[in-house]
Design an enzyme around this catalytic site. Sequence first.
Site, short mmCIF file in Angstrom:
data_model
loop_
_atom_site.label_atom_id
_atom_site.label_comp_id
_atom_site.label_asym_id
_atom_site.label_seq_id
_atom_site.Cartn_x
_atom_site.Cartn_y
_atom_site.Cartn_z
N HIS A 120 10.83 -26.15 -24.09
CA HIS A 120 10.89 -25.19 -25.37
C HIS A 120 10.59 -25.85 -26.38
O HIS A 120 11.41 -26.17 -27.44
CB HIS A 120 11.93 -24.24 -25.33
CG HIS A 120 11.94 -23.29 -26.46
ND1 HIS A 120 12.18 -23.21 -27.86
CD2 HIS A 120 11.70 -21.90 -26.13
CE1 HIS A 120 12.04 -21.89 -28.26
NE2 HIS A 120 11.64 -21.07 -27.10
N PHE A 121 9.51 -26.45 -26.87
CA PHE A 121 8.47 -26.82 -25.95
C PHE A 121 7.95 -28.32 -25.95
O PHE A 121 8.37 -28.90 -27.04
CB PHE A 121 7.25 -26.03 -26.97
CG PHE A 121 7.44 -24.47 -27.28
CD1 PHE A 121 7.25 -23.41 -26.49
CD2 PHE A 121 7.88 -23.98 -28.40
CE1 PHE A 121 7.80 -22.00 -26.16
CE2 PHE A 121 8.27 -22.54 -28.48
CZ PHE A 121 7.90 -21.65 -27.63
#
Length: 154
Positions: free
Chosen positions: A54-55
């Site tokens: 993420h991410f």
Amino acid sequence: MSNQMNTMDITEILKYLPHRYPFLLIDRVLDFTPGESLHAIKNVTINEPFFQGHFPIQPVMPGVLILEAMAQATGLLAFKTMSDDVPPPGVLYYFAGIDNARFRRVVEPGDQIHFEVKMIKERRGIGVFYGEAKVDGEVVCSAEIMCARREINQ
């Protein structure tokens, strides 16, 4: 009125919250006033397990985890309001509800989140709180959070 600061280090926090790595999201309590408010921090590092997905290219702390950390801060305030003693085994505060959650900016590795939670009311083991998460004095998230005190069988 006393000017004494009420603080909690991680050793003390572990006595109150059932959460453990990787889900313990409060590092320190800077100040609290039972029945009123609590100020806690979370140091966000690139080593957080959620950043793997993420991410990977642009790491951002998931908003639901900011809210979870805020809920953990409300749980600490609820416990400290109930008693100054460490809670007996099996007594927990569950995240029971959320209203008016707003996200205003992302939280990235290197940020330190300050959680400021205030008790609005408590009745029959249900606490209602207002919380803000701030980075560098800027509000990144705000919400009304409810938590419920429960005893579990062990």
